[in-house]
Design a protein around this motif. Structure first.
Motif, PDB file in Angstrom:
ATOM      1  N   UNK A 225      -2.212   8.885   7.917  1.00 34.62           N
ATOM      2  CA  UNK A 225      -0.965   8.527   7.246  1.00 34.62           C
ATOM      3  C   UNK A 225      -1.179   7.586   6.069  1.00 34.62           C
ATOM      4  N   UNK A 226      -1.908   6.501   6.278  1.00 33.02           N
ATOM      5  CA  UNK A 226      -2.054   5.514   5.207  1.00 33.02           C
ATOM      6  C   UNK A 226      -2.801   6.060   3.984  1.00 33.02           C
ATOM      7  N   UNK A 227      -3.873   6.849   4.144  1.00 30.20           N
ATOM      8  CA  UNK A 227      -4.480   7.449   2.942  1.00 30.20           C
ATOM      9  C   UNK A 227      -3.517   8.357   2.191  1.00 30.20           C
ATOM     10  N   UNK A 228      -2.658   9.086   2.930  1.00 32.73           N
ATOM     11  CA  UNK A 228      -1.670   9.935   2.270  1.00 32.73           C
ATOM     12  C   UNK A 228      -0.672   9.092   1.487  1.00 32.73           C
ATOM     13  N   UNK A 229      -0.203   8.013   2.093  1.00 31.16           N
ATOM     14  CA  UNK A 229       0.742   7.137   1.400  1.00 31.16           C
ATOM     15  C   UNK A 229       0.091   6.457   0.210  1.00 31.16           C
ATOM     16  N   UNK A 230      -1.189   6.134   0.307  1.00 29.43           N
ATOM     17  CA  UNK A 230      -1.892   5.518  -0.820  1.00 29.43           C
ATOM     18  C   UNK A 230      -1.925   6.462  -2.019  1.00 29.43           C
TER      19      UNK A 230
ATOM     20  N   UNK B  75       2.787   2.150  -6.753  1.00 29.58           N
ATOM     21  CA  UNK B  75       3.803   1.279  -6.149  1.00 29.58           C
ATOM     22  C   UNK B  75       3.169   0.487  -5.007  1.00 29.58           C
ATOM     23  N   UNK B  76       2.284  -0.477  -5.327  1.00 32.86           N
ATOM     24  CA  UNK B  76       1.523  -1.189  -4.270  1.00 32.86           C
ATOM     25  C   UNK B  76       2.409  -1.966  -3.307  1.00 32.86           C
ATOM     26  N   UNK B  77       3.542  -2.477  -3.785  1.00 33.47           N
ATOM     27  CA  UNK B  77       4.412  -3.228  -2.881  1.00 33.47           C
ATOM     28  C   UNK B  77       4.991  -2.320  -1.802  1.00 33.47           C
ATOM     29  N   UNK B  78       5.409  -1.143  -2.220  1.00 31.77           N
ATOM     30  CA  UNK B  78       5.962  -0.183  -1.258  1.00 31.77           C
ATOM     31  C   UNK B  78       4.882   0.258  -0.271  1.00 31.77           C
ATOM     32  N   UNK B  79       3.685   0.489  -0.792  1.00 31.59           N
ATOM     33  CA  UNK B  79       2.580   0.893   0.078  1.00 31.59           C
ATOM     34  C   UNK B  79       2.267  -0.206   1.089  1.00 31.59           C
ATOM     35  N   UNK B  80       2.210  -1.454   0.630  1.00 29.53           N
ATOM     36  CA  UNK B  80       1.876  -2.557   1.526  1.00 29.53           C
ATOM     37  C   UNK B  80       2.941  -2.719   2.613  1.00 29.53           C
ATOM     38  N   UNK B  81       4.206  -2.553   2.238  1.00 25.55           N
ATOM     39  CA  UNK B  81       5.288  -2.680   3.213  1.00 25.55           C
ATOM     40  C   UNK B  81       5.133  -1.650   4.327  1.00 25.55           C
ATOM     41  N   UNK B  82       4.781  -0.433   3.951  1.00 21.75           N
ATOM     42  CA  UNK B  82       4.648   0.610   4.983  1.00 21.75           C
ATOM     43  C   UNK B  82       3.351   0.455   5.767  1.00 21.75           C
ATOM     44  N   UNK B  83       2.332  -0.130   5.148  1.00 26.38           N
ATOM     45  CA  UNK B  83       1.136  -0.454   5.924  1.00 26.38           C
ATOM     46  C   UNK B  83       1.482  -1.433   7.046  1.00 26.38           C
TER      47      UNK B  83
END
Length: 812
Positions: free
Chosen positions: A783-788, A794-802
């Motif tokens: 999941x996280x590689x796909x979201x990356x 959008x690093x803030x959005x990515x970090x929030x979902x991490x």
């Protein structure tokens, strides 16, 4: 309070477990505590080195799976030795309240992570589970190593009044400490258990193990046993209890040696009885009568009644006890078997399992002379069988004009009224005679097999095409064989129907079968229905009906959707459900890529060591295979269909795959032979809508396919039933996060619904595999590689979902 009555069998089981596992790795908890106290020095100059040595024996209690608390402490110590030392000094200060210490330790860890993060420290991993291990190592006679999953299992099994929650809170940890205190107290009062543990510790070299005088480590070990072994043993015992009758209910009392004697007594074990036993043994020792009938022949009643009759003879011979049953037949089989109801996916309604003593006797008895399979006898024929070579001139007619199963007449006289050459051959041909089908120049290949269906009636005889050859045999290949140099066709080629000797026919057939394995119809036992599809592919029944209707009408469908919605999984099972049988021999699977070509797909020249050879591609061969079996459906699956150059790959098939043009022939440029796509062949493509690197699918091909959207099925009835059966709180929480994630992806203008996360990431064949480690692996590596990739900008959005997704595991 725990239920002490339910703890008693756990303690009994633990005694047997301890003796088997103590010296095979499970003694590490006692050794880890002693190792820590031998090497722990809070004031060591090299705090990191000291910590590494002190925790060297902890193993799985800290760094496991996808959580690395110990490794992070080492990283923290390397970055700021004094700050890390201070964290532990405060944690071990018993003058401060426990809750306050744990909270402060986690806050300090997060501060270090933020301060020294080089981009790889996404989590400090210092959850309540890790902190409990540090506390236990420092105070092994006071605290316990806590695992949420283990504590949950203990609380559930022993009816503890305050089970831990999966929220990772300090309160849950403290409740688990209370649970372990009760477990320790009960264990300490069991003399057999404590003496067993004390003897094991005392027998070791001095100083190897922590003395464990308060039995805290023993309580930890008992908890792990209950969670990891006892509950599994109970499940196995439950399954075993399904077999009827149990030894306590009924035992014929026949030993292995007595069974061996009976097996060698032909008055008891007749040939048929021995065959039934051999079939049961070959099938694995347990089967339904229907399963045996399907695999080995005969009717199910052969095995049912044969077993009952055998049991009667055994009782008459041995006077063994007979178990009273409701019906006459069911009184007998328990002599030979135990049994249980078959589940819905098995053929037959009741499974028999050979008794242990009987199965051991069968393994020691020579059954090599007993046939395993039923042999059907053919009627003797009074007339000799002939073999034929039939030549077609493509300028006049072709074997490709005939479909498999189609009957064709062959006249005894040509258009001028003259007898055909080698007239006697036509008179000698009898119904049932096999025929090798050869097409003359320009094809010059053996292209099919046939059989004579009606001998001559004075005007014509009839033959039926029974198989297309997927790989035709070249004339030159046959002409170069010395075994065929006297063959009538090679000696004198004027004519159409030539006689073959049995040896010549078998030799040619062997050459054919080297390139064209005989078509094999799979056993029709593995039925696969619409219900099977709906139970495994989380699609609603109305949507399934629409999909099947589309495919039957259009012949070609593309399943498109986001990653992980189960397109490939659904495609194969869609084929099975339409066939009514899970028959993989009628399903072909390929995956397109940028270098995939017409030559791979259809036909082309390939090097063969001495030059280039015209070779049939996978689709060409599969079409021939389907045409050989016109009464059944075949399915060609294409994964990543939009990754290939579709116009280049399909070529002239653009027209032939259309439903309105199925069965129509065109002549292929490479081999000059007619080709068509049979009506019983369906094409299912799969396309990932989230792949931005791919071009739009060719419009000419798009017109020939129907497109069906596959969507994440988290809210479907099937997935919810699957989720409910797992009964896993962490899994439920993770699914809720992914559903929320999908809503945000759908609302994102740069993404949309085609980029949602699919449910198949979370589907397991074995519910027992639904562990926290497995779920972490899905999050971290899927999941996280796909979201990356989705939110690279959008690093803030990515970090929030991490944080959201990793936060599901903070309590484990």
């Amino acid at each position: 309070m725990i239920d002490h009555a339910k703890l008693e069998p756990v303690l009994r089981g633990y005694q047997a477990y301890f003796s088997q596992h103590w010296l095979h790795g499970e003694d590490f908890k006692w050794e880890a505590a002693q190792q820590f106290h031998d090497h722990w020095n809070i004031d060591a100059a090299d705090f990191g080195g000291m910590f590494k040595e002190a925790t060297a024996k902890v193993f799985s209690l800290l760094d496991t799976g996808y959580a690395y608390p110990r490794a992070m402490i080492l990283d923290f110590a390397a970055a700021d030795c004094e700050a890390t030392r201070t964290m532990f000094r405060s944690l071990f200060d018993e003058s401060i309240g426990l809750s306050q210490r744990i909270a402060a330790f986690q806050a300090a860890a997060e501060s270090l992570r933020i301060k020294y993060n080089d981009g790889s420290w996404n989590n400090h991993y210092q959850n309540t589970s890790a902190i409990s291990v540090y506390l236990w190592l420092q105070f092994p006679d006071k605290y316990y190593a806590y695992r949420y999953a283990v504590s949950r299992d203990i609380a559930k099994e022993l009816n503890f009044d305050a089970p831990p929650k999966r929220d990772g809170s300090i309160d849950s940890l403290l409740n688990s400490y209370r649970l372990y205190d009760e477990l320790r107290t009960a264990l300490s009062q069991n003399t057999a258990v404590t003496q067993m543990i004390r003897s094991a510790i005392d027998a070791a070299p001095a100083g190897k193990y922590w003395p464990d005088t308060h039995w805290n480590i023993a309580a930890i070990d008992l908890g792990f046993y209950l969670s990891r072994y006892y509950l599994q043993e109970q499940t196995v015992a439950q399954k075993e209890s399904e077999w009827f009758p149990s030894k306590a209910d009924y035992d014929p009392g026949i030993t292995t040696e007595q069974w061996i004697s009976l097996l060698n007594d032909p008055s008891v074990f007749t040939q048929n009885a021995l065959r039934i036993m051999k079939c049961m043994l070959d099938y694995g020792g347990q089967a339904t009568c229907k399963q045996l009938a399907i695999k080995y022949g005969e009717a199910a009643g052969f095995y049912n009644m044969g077993s009952s009759s055998l049991a009667r003879r055994v009782v008459e011979k041995t006077n063994c006890p007979l178990m009273p049953r409701d019906s006459e037949n069911s009184r007998w089989w328990p002599v030979l078997y135990t049994g249980k109801s078959a589940d819905s996916k098995e053929d037959g309604s009741y499974i028999w399992r050979l008794r242990d003593e009987l199965i051991q006797a069968l393994k020691k008895t020579d059954l090599s002379h007993i046939p395993l399979y039923s042999v059907s006898s053919e009627k003797d024929s009074t007339s000799p069988r002939h073999y034929w070579w039939l030549t077609a001139s493509p300028k006049i007619w072709q074997f490709s004009d005939l479909k498999v199963g189609e009957e064709q007449s062959y006249t005894l006289y040509n258009e001028s009224g003259h007898k055909r050459r080698i007239f006697q051959n036509i008179l000698d041909a009898k119904a049932g005679d096999p025929v090798i089908c050869y097409e003359a120049n320009p094809v010059k290949k053996v292209v099919a097999l046939a059989k004579i269906t009606q001998e001559n009636n004075g005007k014509e005889l009839y033959f039926e095409k029974i198989e297309n050859l997927i790989s035709p045999i070249e004339y030159s290949t046959l002409k170069d064989c010395p075994e065929l140099e006297k063959m009538e066709f090679f000696v004198q080629q004027n004519g159409s129907l030539f006689k073959l000797s049995e040896g010549e026919y078998n030799f040619i057939l062997d050459l054919i079968r080297e390139e064209n394995p005989a078509p094999v119809r799979s056993i029709a036992s593995n039925a696969y229905t619409k219900s099977d599809f709906l139970n495994s592919v989380f699609l609603s029944e109305p949507r399934y009906d629409v999909l099947v209707s589309l495919l039957r009408r259009k012949k070609n469908v593309i399943l498109q959707g986001a990653p992980g919605v189960g397109k490939t999984y659904a495609a194969k099972r869609l084929a099975y459900s339409m066939m009514g049988q899970a028959d993989s021999s009628r399903v072909e699977f390929v995956q397109f890529h940028q270098n995939y070509s017409y030559e791979d797909f259809m036909l082309g020249y390939r090097p063969d060591g001495s030059g280039f050879k015209l070779t049939e591609g996978v689709f060409y061969r599969f079409c021939q295979k389907a045409s050989n079996d016109p009464d059944r459906e075949y399915f060609f699956l294409i994964d990543e269909i939009n990754r290939g150059n579709l116009s280049k790959i399909f070529g002239e098939l653009m027209m032939l795959i259309e439903s309105d043009h199925r069965g129509e022939k065109i002549t292929l440029a490479y081999n000059g032979m007619p080709f068509y796509v049979p009506e019983n062949l369906y094409i299912i493509g799969m396309m990932n809508t989230a792949d931005r690197s791919l071009a739009m699918i060719d419009y000419a091909l798009r017109r020939r396919f129907s497109f069906f959207e596959m969507e994440p099925a988290f809210t479907s009835e099937g997935f919810q039933n699957y989720q409910s059966a797992l009964d896993n709180e962490t899994f439920n929480a993770l699914v809720e996060q992914v559903k929320a994630l999908n809503r945000e992806i759908t609302a994102d203008a740069s993404l949309g619904s085609g980029f949602r996360i699919g449910h198949s990431y979370f589907c397991l064949a074995d519910p027992a595999a639904c562990t926290a480690d497995w779920m972490r692996s899905v999050v971290e590596f899927d999941l996280l590689p796909t979201l990356a990739e989705y939110w690279f900008d959008a690093p803030d959005k990515l970090h929030r979902w991490e944080e959201n997704l990793r936060g599901v595991f903070n309590d484990d």
